[in-house]
Design an enzyme around this catalytic site. Structure first.
Site, PDB file in Angstrom:
ATOM      1  N   LEU A  14       0.817  -1.272   0.084  1.00 37.14           N
ATOM      2  CA  LEU A  14      -0.013  -0.119   0.064  1.00 37.14           C
ATOM      3  C   LEU A  14       0.805   1.106   0.098  1.00 37.14           C
ATOM      4  O   LEU A  14       0.478   2.323  -0.693  1.00 37.14           O
ATOM      5  CB  LEU A  14      -0.830   0.178   1.277  1.00 37.14           C
TER       6      LEU A  14
ATOM      7  N   ASP B  23      -0.827  14.724  13.751  1.00 37.12           N
ATOM      8  CA  ASP B  23      -0.288  14.786  12.534  1.00 37.12           C
ATOM      9  C   ASP B  23      -1.639  14.750  11.768  1.00 37.12           C
ATOM     10  O   ASP B  23      -1.468  13.912  10.736  1.00 37.12           O
ATOM     11  CB  ASP B  23       0.733  13.550  11.872  1.00 37.12           C
TER      12      ASP B  23
END
Length: 766
Positions: free
Chosen positions: A22, A143
């Protein structure tokens, strides 16, 4: 999208079989994986994160990694990708989270442009609830940025809040380096404060919402120093944000952390009332197209993977050859400015010297959540199981639904769900019901069959045919009633000169929007939460095409005149494009109705059109003409010589089934190769009576006196025959029915048929 596994890569980590890559970067890798030996090849998919084998992992790293697994496991939220498991003690630490088959917010906006304000608000409310759920168990994300928000079919999900502390203050932290995405960090980061607070995440979310609404971050600048200076000084660029949404985002981006709203306050500011239970998330058509691409990509990788039992288990700590590894947050060097750069340079120098601005993949554990630095296996007990990556059926609250209205391109493919015996309605048995005196068309939604007839809507129990409810008949002359869509627990129907929403369970009316006086609907197609329909005014004959948002905030999206004959309009939808076929072909942008392309009247014969992606299949007396709707001059022929009598069906793997009145054929859509054809025997062939549909690996075909099924995977060039289910149609041996009026829905080993005399039957599939 998903890439093949790197050469030489071990195929198992912990209890999971790796299927595809991925993402990869400097610190580790993320794989699509599933439980090894799983009986369900599409079940239990996870995103498995692991670190590079060559990294020097000291005891401090493993302690932090275990804490982050525990922190991620503590978060229970429908708006985050749930932790499934992890191991900090092996030679190669890993953690697995729910796999979300959809694009990141960054990808979705880059490909499709800024989102409409209502979608930004819905998405933002979901992200705010995700932060609230994290903060409730003392976890900060730290984040939150467009790349760490995945768009799932049921809404946004926050990812990468699981390994920040593990990587913090080790290999990645050094003076003069910004790790992460500085355009989405808070002033607390920039000013060197390590005492991050929940309001820091709220600031980041404000920047994310500005990006979703405008396609750019509020602090974007080609100069990295300028980005950090603007964050520290609160100089956000929000000129492109809609005014009311801008006011909310400005509250999030306040320089003073104490002046920002809490996540729950923010959710209320963005959305005063939530969606009805069971209604799908109101993504745009463009995003739904991207969701379909990601789901199809995951399915293709899973189906192509070798059985997990073929590879022996590999210890989770086993080293593997190099290759790229994952740190989805990029490392961006920042030069320390000199004395003469003025105030802006001073801010950057202070930030660089005081502390590295370290915004790493993941979350930071708030003090006091877990105590002790001891070992342990790091497995997160009770983690939520991942959701499936894709579905062959539209989902409703009652379960999978296989309905013609959900097949927006009219491909006739009901998928593998149509052959899963366990998926048919509970306690189903063959039945027959009389709905109305006249033609009926039905759609299947979970355990209910919703049917439109000459004057009313009737909902039956799909297991036994018993009537659950029906509407009062419409006024004389108002035209037939029709089911336009079933989404969640709501039936959307045209009846008595209006578009009406009814409760699926009890028929209670939720809302009603009248059509223009004297207008009647000639065709409609549903894609996600949007209904597209064509109307004709009785007095003037004027034709129009409209788009109506059914879910979320119900509203008419757009309304455009159409220069084709409304009585002949056939609508199809795929990849964000609405295709209207009449004397000619018109291609419209689903989002706003803008015309994208057109084919003039008389230039193309296109009866019973099917839309597969960007390819429009037009049936005729000499086969199919396949047209690229993005470049209509590009055309090719398939099934030459076949006088096609009914709508073709197209499978997911690109085979098209066509039928004349006596024979059925399967061709490759891309190359035109004929795979098989039924016998044209001395008795005149099959006497085909309706359009074929696809259920799993079979093509189901209506005959004059029954149903035939043909195997789709035959590769012989010679003729082939199928298995039959013979039955007498309603009315007895002498009965005749209009083939165009017979509709068929496949589910499990049951089929549901409706006829032109108001009869509905459910039979065992052949």
């Amino acid at each position: 999208m998903i890439e093949p596994l790197p050469p030489g890569r071990a195929r198992l980590i912990g209890p999971y079989q790796l299927l595809g890559l991925l993402g990869a970067g400097g610190m580790g890798e993320v794989y699509l994986a599933r439980p090894a030996g799983s009986a369900d090849p599409l079940g239990g998919l996870v995103a498995l994160k692991t670190v590079r084998a060559e990294l020097d992992l000291d005891d401090g790293f493993r302690i932090r990694f275990r804490r982050e697994i525990d922190a991620a496991g503590a978060v229970r939220s429908p708006h985050t990708a749930a932790l499934v498991g992890g191991d900090a003690g092996g030679r190669l630490p890993w953690l697995a989270t729910e796999y979300v088959p959809g694009p990141s917010l960054a990808e979705a906006v880059i490909r499709g442009g800024p989102m409409p304000e209502p979608v930004v608000r819905e998405m933002g409310a979901g992200l705010a609830h995700a932060l609230a759920d994290m903060h409730a168990v003392r976890v900060l994300h730290r984040d939150l940025k467009p790349g760490n928000v995945l768009l799932g079919a049921d809404g946004p999900k926050v990812i990468d809040f699981g390994i920040a502390q593990a990587f913090d203050a080790t290999q990645l932290t050094r003076t003069g380096v910004v790790v992460g995405s500085p355009g989405y960090i808070s002033p607390e980061h920039v000013n060197g404060s390590r005492a991050l607070v929940p309001a820091s995440d709220v600031f980041c979310l404000g920047a994310v919402l500005a990006f979703a609404a405008t396609g750019r971050g509020p602090f974007d600048d080609s100069d990295m120093a300028a980005v950090i200076f603007r964050i520290a000084q609160g100089e956000a660029e929000l000129s492109g944000v809609p005014p009311q949404l801008r006011a909310v985002i400005e509250e999030c981006l306040h320089r003073d952390a104490g002046a920002r709203p809490t996540p729950r306050q923010l959710a209320g500011m963005l959305l005063s009332e939530g969606r009805a239970v069971g209604e799908p998330f109101p993504w745009t058509d463009e995003i739904r197209g991207q969701l379909a691409e990601h789901a199809a990509g995951a399915r293709a990788v899973v189906e192509a993977a070798a059985p997990s039992a073929a590879a022996p288990p590999v210890p989770s700590g086993a080293p593997h050859p190099g290759g790229p590894a994952l740190a989805p947050t990029p490392v961006v060097p920042v030069a320390v400015p000199g004395e003469r750069q003025g105030n802006k340079g001073l801010w950057i120098a202070l930030a660089a010297v005081a502390t590295a601005v370290c915004v790493v993949l993941g979350a930071v554990l708030l003090p006091g959540l877990f105590e002790g630095d001891g070992g342990g296996d790091g497995n997160a007990g009770g983690g939520a199981r991942p959701t499936a990556s894709a579905s062959d059926a539209v989902r409703t609250q009652a379960g999978p639904a296989v309905i013609p209205g959900a097949d927006a391109g009219h491909t006739g493919d009901f998928g593998a769900a149509a052959t899963d015996v366990s998926a048919k309605p509970a306690d189903w048995k063959a039945w027959k019901a009389e709905v109305e005196n006249g033609p009926v068309k039905c759609v299947l939604a979970g355990a209910s069959l919703a049917c439109g007839g000459p004057r009313r809507i009737t909902v039956l129990d799909a297991a036994n045919g018993e009537q659950r409810w029906r509407t009062e008949p419409g006024r004389a002359g108002s035209g037939p009633a029709s089911v336009a869509a079933v989404i969640g627990t709501t039936v959307y129907a045209f009846q008595d000169g209006a578009l009406v929403a009814f409760g699926l369970d009890d028929g209670a009316r939720k809302w009603r929007e009248p059509l223009p006086e004297g207008a009647r609907v000639t065709d409609s197609v549903q894609s996600g939460g949007v209904l597209y329909y064509a109307t004709r005014a009785a007095a003037t004959g004027a034709a129009r095409i409209l788009a109506h948002q059914l879910t979320g905030r119900q509203t008419r999206k757009w309304d455009k005149p159409w220069d084709g004959p409304a009585d002949e309009a056939e609508l199809s939808f795929a990849d964000g494009r609405l295709v209207a076929v009449g004397d000619g072909v018109t291609v419209l942008k689903g989002a706003d109705g803008a015309r994208l392309a057109a084919i003039g009247a008389g230039d193309l014969t296109c009866r019973t059109p099917v839309l597969k992606g960007k390819e429009l299949l037009c049936a005729g007396s000499d086969g199919l003409t396949v047209v690229d709707v993005t470049a209509p001059q590009n055309r090719r022929s398939v099934a030459a010589g076949v006088d096609i009598a009914y709508r073709p069906a197209v499978s997911r793997d690109g085979k098209v089934v066509v039928s004349s009145r006596t024979r059925v054929y399967a061709f490759g859509l891309a190359d035109g190769r004929q795979y098989w054809a039924t016998y044209d025997d001395v008795d005149g062939g099959l006497n085909v009576s309706g359009a074929p549909v696809l259920a799993g690996d079979s093509a189901i075909v209506l005959r004059e006196r029954g149903i035939d099924a043909f195997a789709m995977d035959s590769t012989e060039e010679a003729d082939s025959t199928g298995s039959s289910l013979l039955t007498e149609w309603p009315g007895g041996p002498a009965a005749r029915h209009d083939p165009a009026s017979i509709s068929l829905v496949a589910r499990g080993d049951a089929v549901f048929l409706s006829f032109d005399d108001g009869t509905v039957v459910s039979l065992h599939a052949p």
